[in-house]
Design a protein around this motif. Structure first.
Motif, short mmCIF file in Angstrom:
data_model
loop_
_atom_site.label_atom_id
_atom_site.label_comp_id
_atom_site.label_asym_id
_atom_site.label_seq_id
_atom_site.Cartn_x
_atom_site.Cartn_y
_atom_site.Cartn_z
N GLY A 76 1.35 -7.05 5.15
CA GLY A 76 1.78 -6.44 3.99
C GLY A 76 3.01 -5.40 3.91
O GLY A 76 3.57 -5.32 5.94
N THR A 77 3.06 -4.57 3.43
CA THR A 77 4.02 -3.47 3.64
C THR A 77 3.31 -2.67 2.84
O THR A 77 2.81 -1.77 1.92
CB THR A 77 5.02 -3.18 2.88
OG1 THR A 77 6.26 -4.92 2.63
CG2 THR A 77 6.55 -2.25 2.75
N ILE A 78 3.83 -1.02 3.82
CA ILE A 78 2.98 0.72 3.46
C ILE A 78 3.98 1.07 3.47
O ILE A 78 5.97 1.33 3.96
CB ILE A 78 2.07 0.86 4.55
CG1 ILE A 78 1.78 2.13 4.59
CG2 ILE A 78 3.19 1.21 6.08
CD1 ILE A 78 0.42 2.79 5.38
N PHE A 79 3.98 2.02 2.25
CA PHE A 79 5.16 2.65 1.91
C PHE A 79 4.67 4.19 2.23
O PHE A 79 3.78 4.40 1.27
CB PHE A 79 5.17 2.59 0.24
CG PHE A 79 6.64 3.59 -0.32
CD1 PHE A 79 7.44 3.80 0.18
CD2 PHE A 79 5.92 4.39 -1.70
CE1 PHE A 79 8.37 4.92 -0.54
CE2 PHE A 79 7.22 5.39 -2.49
CZ PHE A 79 8.13 5.85 -1.66
N LEU A 80 5.37 4.85 2.64
CA LEU A 80 4.67 6.48 2.81
C LEU A 80 5.89 7.63 2.36
O LEU A 80 7.14 7.73 2.91
CB LEU A 80 5.16 6.57 4.78
CG LEU A 80 4.25 5.71 5.52
CD1 LEU A 80 4.28 6.43 7.02
CD2 LEU A 80 2.71 6.03 4.73
N ASP A 81 5.55 7.93 1.24
CA ASP A 81 5.82 8.98 0.15
C ASP A 81 6.56 10.03 1.06
O ASP A 81 5.24 10.59 1.54
CB ASP A 81 5.99 8.75 -0.93
CG ASP A 81 7.07 9.27 -2.12
OD1 ASP A 81 8.40 10.10 -1.13
OD2 ASP A 81 6.24 9.51 -2.86
N VAL A 141 0.52 -0.86 0.19
CA VAL A 141 -0.03 -0.24 -0.03
C VAL A 141 0.84 1.74 0.27
O VAL A 141 1.56 1.51 0.92
CB VAL A 141 -0.63 0.06 1.30
CG1 VAL A 141 -1.75 1.09 1.38
CG2 VAL A 141 -1.65 -1.33 1.67
N SER A 142 0.29 1.94 -0.81
CA SER A 142 1.23 3.17 -0.88
C SER A 142 0.42 4.43 -0.78
O SER A 142 -0.53 4.63 -1.26
CB SER A 142 2.04 3.44 -2.91
OG SER A 142 2.19 4.63 -2.98
N LEU A 143 1.00 6.12 0.25
CA LEU A 143 0.26 6.98 0.41
C LEU A 143 1.89 8.02 -0.14
O LEU A 143 2.58 8.42 0.73
CB LEU A 143 -0.04 6.74 1.95
CG LEU A 143 -0.54 8.18 1.87
CD1 LEU A 143 -2.05 8.57 1.66
CD2 LEU A 143 -1.09 8.14 3.61
N ASN A 144 1.12 8.92 -0.44
CA ASN A 144 1.83 10.49 -0.39
C ASN A 144 1.44 11.22 0.58
O ASN A 144 0.48 11.65 0.49
CB ASN A 144 1.99 10.66 -2.23
CG ASN A 144 3.04 11.69 -2.41
OD1 ASN A 144 3.46 12.54 -1.32
ND2 ASN A 144 3.35 12.34 -3.21
N CYS A 145 2.27 11.09 1.36
CA CYS A 145 2.11 12.23 2.24
C CYS A 145 1.91 13.90 2.42
O CYS A 145 1.09 14.50 2.77
CB CYS A 145 3.29 11.81 3.94
SG CYS A 145 2.86 10.35 4.32
#
Length: 596
Positions: A387-392, A346-350
């Motif tokens: 899974g993995t969370i990606f905090l951009d 899961v990806s999120l652009n902060c």
């Protein structure tokens, strides 16, 4: 006059077909001289060859037969009164005046319309073929069937070299380019003009051609295959029995057909090139890349080494680097290498979500927590469970949310907005930023304790301009990808374009490179992209590195000129200040203009 009488036992009057040509085609397909509407027959089943008063009947394909004197046969001589069976039809060789000129069902003799119908049929068959060799065979089969040729060759040009791609009715010999007339094909390809030879064995220009002598060809017809002024090859047809078989009208029809077929052939050739290029690129990526990332530079090899070591470990990773360097690719590769690979990513652009919405995006909310919260909603953290969370753009996160994020990382639980219930989480956190977080910590904009939770390991991505020849490798990969996607004929870069790619500063890194190449591939009509296709501002190119001696000399000249200015151009005083021989000062003054 000789003619054929065709009888159908199922009914109808017999019909006669006058034999006005030396070669007559017999089969079920429209366009034959004698059309026999029987599905058991081949499209073009046999031909009847006349030499003076002598008639020879032969099948086109060795797998087919006809009935003669109660037996199956593939070839026989006929005399007046002989009857031959083709499926349910009986055909008799007659002498005298035919009672009719009817050809039976089907259109008139082969013309542009009939030939294009065959082309449509060929196109349909082509769409179902994935093998280029089968495409070549289909093309040649269709051309020979359409014409009255006995033999045929398809020559394809690749990298300027001629390749014999297919042949028809030349026995079981290995395909050999020497079997085709060099002189005839060379003329057709060089001039991109069709050639028709009525009596090749006695033609002043072509009689000595190797294929004419070896195959003893009498009639030859050769047409170029051209797409957008680019020679793709040639179709070469011949007959060793009949002189003056091919007429100008036949050549005109074949040229029309070849013009349309060239478009199809170009598509097939380009698709095959792309498939081969993609196969080579995939192999190159497997050997020199890491997952979806490409690179052989020392900086990228160091990144790949870290990923291989850290990927399988369940620790938090901070990815740093300029915008557009591929930080999300690193996050995805860490996920792929981890035991969580089968779980969600899961990806999120902060930085892309307004501050008042970011908390509910991260942690979800409870029904009734605020106006519009009509149902419970899970956040990104819960969606990434297992899974993995990606905090951009983690450096853009507001301070109040940094506190909550720290608690999540410490306790591995979350609370939805408006809820008091804690929910356990099993996640790995990968974050990324293009900011200097140490500077942000010093300025009071980022929590130091959160930094150490996020950056158990740091992966620093190099800027594109620091990656040397990786730029060319990535550029070629992107060009191939978009050329296939948009049907472009672009295949590579000119030397000037490659030099520009390597010297340009690339402030937008790989993202900018992808944007430039995508646009160039869509807009160009050329096979090689040039500097102008890339649309780069030349002022953005990095200054070329000079030889050390040249750079040192330029520095000396500038430094001595500044010293002269400070000492009022007093040469002796300048020499004393610089502790050099006065002659050195005079020598440098000769190299640049005096203030006068």
């Amino acid at each position: 006059m000789a003619f054929l009488r065709v009888r159908d036992p199922q009914g109808g009057e017999p019909r006669d077909v006058a034999l006005r040509k030396p070669l007559v085609l017999i089969g079920r397909a429209p366009g034959n001289d004698v059309v026999l509407d029987d599905p058991s027959l081949a499209p073009t089943h046999a031909n009847l060859l006349r030499k003076g008063n002598h008639f020879t009947l032969s099948v086109i394909d060795r797998a087919t037969t006809f009935t003669f004197q109660g037996m199956r046969a593939r070839s026989t001589d006929l005399k007046v009164g002989d009857e031959v069976g083709f499926g349910r039809f009986f055909v008799t060789l007659m002498e005298g005046e035919p009672r009719s000129e009817s050809r039976g069902p089907g259109p008139a003799p082969m013309n542009e319309v009939a030939s294009l119908k065959r082309l449509v049929e060929f196109s349909r068959r082509l769409m179902s073929e994935t093998s280029l060799e089968k495409v070549f065979a289909l093309l040649l089969e269709s051309v020979v069937e359409m014409s009255r040729a006995e033999k045929g060759f398809l020559i394809v040009l690749r990298d300027g070299e001629r390749h014999l791609a297919a042949s028809h009715n030349v026995g079981k010999e290995t395909l050999d380019i020497s079997r085709v007339s060099d002189s005839i094909v060379d003329k057709v390809i060089r001039e991109q003009k069709a050639v028709i030879v009525s009596d090749a064995m006695h033609d002043a220009e072509f009689a000595s051609a190797r294929s004419v002598m070896e195959l003893r060809l009498s009639s030859v017809m050769c047409v170029p295959l051209v797409y957008r002024n680019e020679s793709l090859g040639a179709l070469y047809l011949g007959n060793d029995s009949v002189r003056s078989l091919f007429q100008p009208a036949d050549l005109a029809v074949l040229e029309i057909w070849a013009g349309q077929a060239s478009v199809l052939l170009n598509t097939a050739l380009r698709l095959d090139e792309l498939v081969l290029t993609n196969k080579n690129l995939r192999e190159q990526l497997r050997q020199t890349g890491q997952g979806a990332m490409i690179g052989q530079s020392p900086a990228m090899k160091a990144v790949f080494t870290v990923l291989k070591k850290v990927g399988p470990k369940d620790i938090s990773v901070l990815v740093t680097g300029e915008t557009g360097t591929g930080k999300e690719l690193v996050a995805r590769e860490l996920h792929r290498l981890s035991p969580r690979a089968s779980g969600p990513f899961v990806s999120l652009n902060c930085g892309a979500i307004p501050e008042h919405l970011l908390e509910s995006e991260l942690f979800g909310y409870k029904k009734g927590a605020f106006t519009g919260a009509n149902t419970d909603k899970i956040g990104k953290f819960e969606a990434a469970d297992g899974g993995t969370i990606f905090l951009d753009e983690i450096g853009e996160m507001p301070m109040q949310l940094q506190v909550k994020l720290l608690r999540v990382l410490q306790q591995r639980t979350i609370e939805r907005v408006g809820d008091v219930k804690s929910r356990p989480l099993d996640i790995r956190v990968v974050s990324a930023t293009n900011k200097n977080l140490a500077g942000e910590i010093a300025a009071g904009n980022f929590r130091e304790d959160l930094y150490y939770r996020l950056a158990e390991v740091t992966v620093e991505l190099p800027a594109l301009r620091e990656r040397g020849d990786d730029i060319l490798q990535i550029a070629q990969f992107l060009l191939t990808k978009y050329a296939e996607q948009y049907g472009s004929r672009a295949r590579g870069f000119s030397a000037g374009a490659m030099n520009l790619l390597k010297s340009y500063h690339w402030p937008g890194n790989v993202r900018e490179l992808e944007n430039r190449i995508k646009k160039a591939v869509i807009m160009t009509d050329r096979q090689q992209l040039g500097p102008d296709d890339l649309g780069l501002n030349l002022q953005g190119a990095a200054s070329p590195v000079k030889a050390l001696a040249e750079a040192e000399e330029e520095f000396k000249m500038e430094y001595i000129k500044r010293a002269l200015d400070q000492n009022g151009w007093n040469k002796a005083q300048t020499a004393r200040v610089l502790d050099v021989d006065p002659r050195t000062i005079f020598r440098y003054i000769e190299k640049f203009e005096s203030p006068e």
